[in-house]
Design a protein around this motif. Sequence first.
Motif, PDB file in Angstrom:
ATOM      1  N   LEU A  37       0.826  -1.204   0.000  1.00  0.00           N
ATOM      2  CA  LEU A  37       0.000   0.000   0.000  1.00  0.00           C
ATOM      3  C   LEU A  37       0.865   1.260   0.000  1.00  0.00           C
ATOM      4  N   CYS A  38       1.894   1.257   0.841  1.00  0.00           N
ATOM      5  CA  CYS A  38       2.779   2.419   0.930  1.00  0.00           C
ATOM      6  C   CYS A  38       3.590   2.593  -0.349  1.00  0.00           C
ATOM      7  N   ALA A  41       2.061   4.820  -3.004  1.00  0.00           N
ATOM      8  CA  ALA A  41       1.628   6.159  -2.597  1.00  0.00           C
ATOM      9  C   ALA A  41       2.228   7.275  -3.433  1.00  0.00           C
ATOM     10  N   ASP A 242       4.168   4.186   8.583  1.00  0.00           N
ATOM     11  CA  ASP A 242       2.884   3.505   8.420  1.00  0.00           C
ATOM     12  C   ASP A 242       2.134   3.373   9.747  1.00  0.00           C
TER      13      ASP A 242
END
Length: 278
Positions: A37-38, A41, A242
């Motif tokens: 997910l990161c 980004a 995170d």
Amino acid sequence: MPLRVEPDRTFRQALAAADRPLAGMWVCSGSPLIAELCAGAGLDWLLIDAEHSPNGLESILAQLQAVRGYPVQAVVRPPVNDTVLLKQYLDLGVQDLLIPMVNSAAEAQAAIAAVRYPPHGVRGVGSALARASRWNRIPDYLARAAETISVTVQIETGAAVAAVEEILAVDGVDAIFLGPSDLAASMGLLGEQEHPTVRAAVEHCLAAAKTAGKPAGVNAFGEATARAYMDAGASFLLVGADVALLARGTEALADKFIPTNPDGGAPLGGTGDAPSSY
């Protein structure tokens, strides 16, 4: 016929090619899903941390695999500057290392020796068994290994600040990274990473790196502080984490939807252990 593959770009190469400071974030959850997910980004780099986070060899490997399909640089911080551990990290495919608590030129030299094969270092030879060489699918890996690895050392004590010029002069140290929190603690200023004395020490190291012609980075979660360090010459920064983002985001949700007592105590109708149903 097996595929012939090339190693990924190193953090050293990414820094050399950059025309602005590179912004990144910590990945401390130990989760490949969160790491992926990161990675999407839009940040420049991720630091997968094993010093203060629940990460072992298997979880680091899974996170490297999860983020590899994204245009982001993955740097890994081991818990300690240890020859055996660094060998394991390299063999599982870590190319970019951030070595914590490097306080002298001798400690920096030990880190560099650990990532180089003899006669230039002491790294054990097991590339045919390892993801590092993609199981001998990277041509001439043994001869080229040093160029596929970058080493950044962390300056986070008063002793390291005093020795920063000597550390920067070590052949193979590609960059330094400043840790203001530990630096503050070593100066007797625990929890005061914004203290003028700490800021001055960080800026001294940034200037020393510029003089040495090597990149320097810094941890700075506050935007104003991050931009001040960029103005002072920081080439790369960590600007979030995170776990911190998740903690603050979930707290914000609770603040919006869970009423509290006027005295700031437990949620109305609850016991303090869990919110009641509405």
